[in-house]
Design a protein around this motif. Structure first.
Motif, PDB file in Angstrom:
ATOM      1  N   ALA A 170      87.651  28.802   3.455  1.00  0.00           N
ATOM      2  CA  ALA A 170      88.075  27.583   4.095  1.00  0.00           C
ATOM      3  C   ALA A 170      89.731  27.765   4.702  1.00  0.00           C
ATOM      4  O   ALA A 170      89.939  27.890   3.946  1.00  0.00           O
ATOM      5  CB  ALA A 170      87.805  26.340   2.748  1.00  0.00           C
ATOM      6  N   GLY A 171      89.732  26.889   5.210  1.00  0.00           N
ATOM      7  CA  GLY A 171      90.925  26.616   5.908  1.00  0.00           C
ATOM      8  C   GLY A 171      91.256  25.064   6.764  1.00  0.00           C
ATOM      9  O   GLY A 171      90.791  24.769   6.311  1.00  0.00           O
ATOM     10  N   ALA A 172      93.058  24.870   6.891  1.00  0.00           N
ATOM     11  CA  ALA A 172      93.892  24.236   7.192  1.00  0.00           C
ATOM     12  C   ALA A 172      94.488  24.239   7.352  1.00  0.00           C
ATOM     13  O   ALA A 172      95.804  24.743   7.056  1.00  0.00           O
ATOM     14  CB  ALA A 172      93.099  22.842   5.616  1.00  0.00           C
ATOM     15  N   GLY A 173      95.386  22.809   8.347  1.00  0.00           N
ATOM     16  CA  GLY A 173      96.738  22.816   8.919  1.00  0.00           C
ATOM     17  C   GLY A 173      96.655  22.792  10.303  1.00  0.00           C
ATOM     18  O   GLY A 173      96.343  21.886  10.338  1.00  0.00           O
ATOM     19  N   ALA A 174      97.743  23.389  11.047  1.00  0.00           N
ATOM     20  CA  ALA A 174      97.996  23.612  12.259  1.00  0.00           C
ATOM     21  C   ALA A 174      97.228  23.091  13.412  1.00  0.00           C
ATOM     22  O   ALA A 174      96.190  23.545  13.187  1.00  0.00           O
ATOM     23  CB  ALA A 174      99.234  24.341  12.616  1.00  0.00           C
ATOM     24  N   THR A 175      97.442  21.856  13.884  1.00  0.00           N
ATOM     25  CA  THR A 175      96.541  21.194  15.064  1.00  0.00           C
ATOM     26  C   THR A 175      96.589  22.340  16.089  1.00  0.00           C
ATOM     27  O   THR A 175      96.034  22.647  17.156  1.00  0.00           O
ATOM     28  CB  THR A 175      96.807  20.087  15.051  1.00  0.00           C
ATOM     29  OG1 THR A 175      98.508  19.533  16.241  1.00  0.00           O
ATOM     30  CG2 THR A 175      96.351  19.087  14.388  1.00  0.00           C
ATOM     31  N   ASP A 217      91.496  27.847   0.985  1.00  0.00           N
ATOM     32  CA  ASP A 217      91.478  29.568   0.682  1.00  0.00           C
ATOM     33  C   ASP A 217      92.640  30.302   1.583  1.00  0.00           C
ATOM     34  O   ASP A 217      93.158  31.160   1.581  1.00  0.00           O
ATOM     35  CB  ASP A 217      90.604  30.488   0.793  1.00  0.00           C
ATOM     36  CG  ASP A 217      89.123  30.022   0.504  1.00  0.00           C
ATOM     37  OD1 ASP A 217      89.176  30.198  -1.565  1.00  0.00           O
ATOM     38  OD2 ASP A 217      88.774  29.999   0.887  1.00  0.00           O
ATOM     39  N   PHE A 218      93.359  29.640   2.423  1.00  0.00           N
ATOM     40  CA  PHE A 218      94.184  29.834   3.758  1.00  0.00           C
ATOM     41  C   PHE A 218      94.475  28.746   4.964  1.00  0.00           C
ATOM     42  O   PHE A 218      93.884  27.425   4.524  1.00  0.00           O
ATOM     43  CB  PHE A 218      93.707  30.887   4.943  1.00  0.00           C
ATOM     44  CG  PHE A 218      92.771  31.047   5.874  1.00  0.00           C
ATOM     45  CD1 PHE A 218      93.664  29.786   7.155  1.00  0.00           C
ATOM     46  CD2 PHE A 218      91.795  30.639   5.584  1.00  0.00           C
ATOM     47  CE1 PHE A 218      92.433  29.600   8.050  1.00  0.00           C
ATOM     48  CE2 PHE A 218      90.426  30.553   6.405  1.00  0.00           C
ATOM     49  CZ  PHE A 218      91.241  29.326   7.995  1.00  0.00           C
ATOM     50  N   ALA A 219      95.618  28.468   4.758  1.00  0.00           N
ATOM     51  CA  ALA A 219      96.625  27.154   6.238  1.00  0.00           C
ATOM     52  C   ALA A 219      97.158  27.700   7.176  1.00  0.00           C
ATOM     53  O   ALA A 219      97.252  29.197   7.182  1.00  0.00           O
ATOM     54  CB  ALA A 219      97.938  27.263   5.008  1.00  0.00           C
TER      55      ALA A 219
END
Length: 481
Positions: A170-175, A217-219
């Motif tokens: 699972a990752g999240a962040g920049a558009t 797990d990452f951004a």
């Protein structure tokens, strides 16, 4: 209706934008098939024009059937009329079709794929200024760049998927890089069916905070200072891996005004400081001699969420405007002196599209996808340059000392033809990953990203990483333990 006033649906899953060749382009392609771009009116004439141009490449044969082809060329996008150039110097441009010749804008994403569907080369084509025949103009551009890639490149050898257990990341962040990340995660899953990668495009700050909290797990961030800005004591616990190069562009909504507006650094800083309030301000008029800028209030739009795109934008303003650096500075979430706020690149693009007289800033592909005009920006050499994969390549490929942590700014570079607001974007991963399966999965994806993934970037408006950066990153993956 002009034949190019149609929407091109991409038959190979693209949503793309402008124009550029990728690292490791094909070199042993002998038999080429050009697939239909769409079934709507105008698409077949485009295909015929592309085929006619490709017939001039002596090293390839064009086939009428796909079954025997070494590679398939296809793609999609959209071209539209943004206004009309007046036939009469004293007439106002952009009023109605009878007043002059159409001014086209838009994009066409192109991919060359092998029979298994792997991307070998990609390109983003946009209409040239003053093009009389848009279809032929784009066809010539595509054929020229493909011919250069065939002549100078090598056929990718392919990559073997690493054996993976059933794993979810699972990752999240920049558009900013979301369009290319969405494509990558889908394509990587095809090759590695036991691995699923999800990504929540919520902005750099929110993504980094989730990573710091252990929720992902990452951004992803477009700011190399994201962890340092939010949690200085945690900085050494995370690694930054550049993924692609993109550009931040000033988007403008001036109804009935087809011309591209030129911006000096002083003008952009003045607008965002609230000092320049009208589109016909003398500072803007001096940079746009010959254009009749309207006596209209400027509506400033900026990001509401903590954003790497905002970091790149304010990093540029800080390096080119002492006043901006003193009063605001560079940050994921600066204290904006003025303006209306929106979440994400997509939110800024939509708000600018709704508000006449507005200006905002987004990653290049979002401007194209939302059919918004984006301005040219004066670079350090005094040239007004618009964003394209070619102009982004100048700062990306210039001699820059890339440190072992890969944290480098490429805004405001020297060099003719350089677009001044280009930026790397980074995947951020923990240095220590206790779960063996997840550690192996992240390392495997990073290796793929630096190989086949790079060849898929251009069709979506991003530039592949320079080869020396790729080589250095490949060696750095072993730091993940």
């Amino acid at each position: 209706m002009p034949k190019w006033m149609v929407r091109f649906a991409c038959s190979c899953g693209l949503v793309g934008s402008a124009l550029a060749w990728q690292a490791s382009p094909p070199g042993a392609i002998k038999r080429l098939y050009v697939e239909p771009f769409v079934t709507k009116a105008g698409a077949e004439s485009l295909r015929e024009d592309i085929i006619a141009e490709l017939r001039k490449i002596s090293s390839v044969s064009l086939l009428s059937e796909v079954s025997a082809a070494d590679a398939i060329l296809g793609g999609g996008g959209e071209i539209w009329i943004k206004g009309y150039r007046s036939l009469y110097p004293r007439s106002r441009s952009g009023t109605r079709p009878s007043s002059g010749t159409p001014v086209y804008t838009g994009f066409l994403s192109v991919e060359l794929r092998d029979p298994k569907g792997e991307t070998l080369w990609s390109y983003l084509a946009t209409p040239g200024a003053g093009s009389d025949d848009v279809s032929k103009d784009l066809s010539k551009r595509i054929a020229k760049h493909l011919a250069d890639a065939l002549e100078h490149g090598e056929v990718p050898t392919g990559t073997a998927a690493l054996p993976q257990p059933t794993t979810k990341l699972a990752g999240a962040g920049a558009t900013f890089p979301y369009p290319v990340y969405a494509k990558w995660f889908t394509n990587y899953r095809r090759e590695n069916p036991n691995l699923a990668i999800s990504y929540d495009s919520i902005g750099s700050e929110a993504g980094i905070r989730k990573l710091l909290a252990g929720d992902v797990d990452f951004a992803a961030s477009d700011s190399p200072e994201a962890v340092r800005e939010l949690a200085p004591s945690e900085e050494g616990k995370y690694l930054f891996f550049p993924s692609v190069v993109g550009a931040v562009v000033p988007i403008v909504n001036l109804p009935g005004f087809p011309s591209d507006i030129a911006f000096t650094p002083e003008a952009l800083a003045g607008i965002y400081l609230g000092k320049i309030k009208k589109w016909n301000d003398p500072v803007l008029l001096r940079a746009n001699r010959g254009l009749r800028l309207p006596d209209l209030d400027i509506v400033v739009v900026h990001r509401e969420d903590g954003s790497g795109t905002s970091y790149a934008w304010t990093d540029y303003l800080s390096k080119t405007s002492p006043e901006w650096k003193t009063q605001v500075g560079s940050s994921l979430a600066p204290k904006w002196p003025i303006g209306r706020a929106a979440n994400g690149n997509d939110g800024v693009a939509k708000l600018v599209k709704e508000l006449g007289g507005s200006i905002g800033y987004v990653e290049f592909v979002y401007a194209l996808q939302n059919q918004l005009s984006f301005g040219k920006v004066r670079n350090r050499d005094g040239e007004f340059v618009g964003a394209s994969l070619e102009s982004i390549a100048v700062p990306a490929n210039r001699s820059v000392e890339v440190s072992d942590d890969f944290k480098v700014s490429i805004v405001d570079p020297p060099g003719a033809g350089a677009y001044p607001i280009a930026s790397l974007t980074w995947l951020v991963v923990p240095t220590h990953i206790a779960d063996d399966a997840k550690r192996s999965a992240i390392a495997g994806f990073l290796k793929w990203m630096l190989g086949p993934g790079q060849r898929q970037a251009a069709a979506l408006g991003y530039l592949a990483l320079p080869k020396d950066v790729v080589s250095k990153e490949e060696s750095a993956i072993v730091r993940i333990r």
